[in-house]
Design an enzyme around this catalytic site. Sequence first.
Site, PDB file in Angstrom:
ATOM      1  N   GLU A  71      -3.386   0.940  -3.543  1.00  0.00           N
ATOM      2  CA  GLU A  71      -3.936   0.754  -2.557  1.00  0.00           C
ATOM      3  C   GLU A  71      -3.747  -0.621  -1.728  1.00  0.00           C
ATOM      4  OE1 GLU A  71      -5.217   2.663   0.306  1.00  0.00           O
ATOM      5  OE2 GLU A  71      -5.978   4.247  -0.761  1.00  0.00           O
TER       6      GLU A  71
ATOM      7  N   LYS B 207       0.560  -0.921   0.134  1.00  0.00           N
ATOM      8  CA  LYS B 207       0.281   0.386  -0.071  1.00  0.00           C
ATOM      9  C   LYS B 207       0.822   0.992   0.074  1.00  0.00           C
ATOM     10  CE  LYS B 207      -3.238   1.709   3.097  1.00  0.00           C
ATOM     11  NZ  LYS B 207      -4.508   2.511   2.109  1.00  0.00           N
TER      12      LYS B 207
ATOM     13  N   THR C 207      -2.673   7.055   0.066  1.00  0.00           N
ATOM     14  CA  THR C 207      -3.940   7.070   0.854  1.00  0.00           C
ATOM     15  C   THR C 207      -4.806   7.708   0.522  1.00  0.00           C
ATOM     16  OG1 THR C 207      -4.497   7.053   2.726  1.00  0.00           O
ATOM     17  CG2 THR C 207      -2.668   8.561   3.460  1.00  0.00           C
TER      18      THR C 207
HETATM   19  C1  LIG Z   1      -8.823   9.177  10.805  1.00  0.00           C
HETATM   20  C2  LIG Z   1      -8.858   8.307   9.125  1.00  0.00           C
HETATM   21  O1  LIG Z   1      -9.799   8.563   8.614  1.00  0.00           O
HETATM   22  N1  LIG Z   1      -7.726   7.139   9.487  1.00  0.00           N
HETATM   23  C3  LIG Z   1      -7.886   6.982   7.780  1.00  0.00           C
HETATM   24  C4  LIG Z   1      -8.408   6.860   6.880  1.00  0.00           C
HETATM   25  C5  LIG Z   1      -8.205   6.347   5.730  1.00  0.00           C
HETATM   26  N2  LIG Z   1      -7.451   5.277   5.714  1.00  0.00           N
HETATM   27  C6  LIG Z   1      -7.177   4.438   4.267  1.00  0.00           C
HETATM   28  C7  LIG Z   1      -8.288   3.686   4.024  1.00  0.00           C
HETATM   29  C8  LIG Z   1      -7.715   4.078   2.731  1.00  0.00           C
HETATM   30  O2  LIG Z   1      -7.419   2.274   2.683  1.00  0.00           O
HETATM   31  C9  LIG Z   1      -7.154   4.879   2.251  1.00  0.00           C
HETATM   32  C10 LIG Z   1      -8.277   5.881   1.749  1.00  0.00           C
HETATM   33  O3  LIG Z   1      -8.633   6.489   2.511  1.00  0.00           O
HETATM   34  O4  LIG Z   1      -6.689   4.880   3.937  1.00  0.00           O
HETATM   35  C11 LIG Z   1      -7.298   5.179   6.494  1.00  0.00           C
HETATM   36  O5  LIG Z   1      -6.561   3.987   7.473  1.00  0.00           O
HETATM   37  N3  LIG Z   1      -7.459   5.777   7.866  1.00  0.00           N
END
Ligand SMILES: CC(=O)Nc1ccn([C@H]2C[C@H](O)[C@@H](CO)O2)c(=O)n1
Length: 101
Positions: free
Chosen positions: A72, A19, A22
């Site tokens: 991702e 990954k 994000t």
């Molecule tokens: C608090 C919060 O929002 N934390 C997050 C947001 C996104 N992610 C991850 C989920 C997906 O794989 C990507 C895209 O959003 O990032 C996360 O782990 N924690």
Amino acid sequence: MKNITFYGRFENDILAGRKTITLREASDANVSAGDKVRVSRYEDDVFFCNIEVIAVTPVMFDNLNETHAAQENMTLEQLKDVISEIYPGLRELFMIEFRLI
Ligand SMILES: CC(=O)Nc1ccn([C@H]2C[C@H](O)[C@@H](CO)O2)c(=O)n1
């Protein structure tokens, strides 16, 4: 050093280099290329690695594609479902590309 959190279910993929991006809302994308960032789990704030930010790029939800999904380690359908769950109705996202350091 800045900090970013990830849901614990993504920890293994990040540590294995599967990954490499994000997608975040603006308020969660306060990093810039070159920043070294401390990474911890959202649920318990346990540190698990440091990353270097390669780039931060705006991307619209409707323009998410297979390349984003591969970065991702998800299918495009899974990625859209995850984003919709975390950020319901949000159209403008920021892609943070990173590498482990
Ligand atoms: C608090 C919060 O929002 N934390 C997050 C947001 C996104 N992610 C991850 C989920 C997906 O794989 C990507 C895209 O959003 O990032 C996360 O782990 N924690």
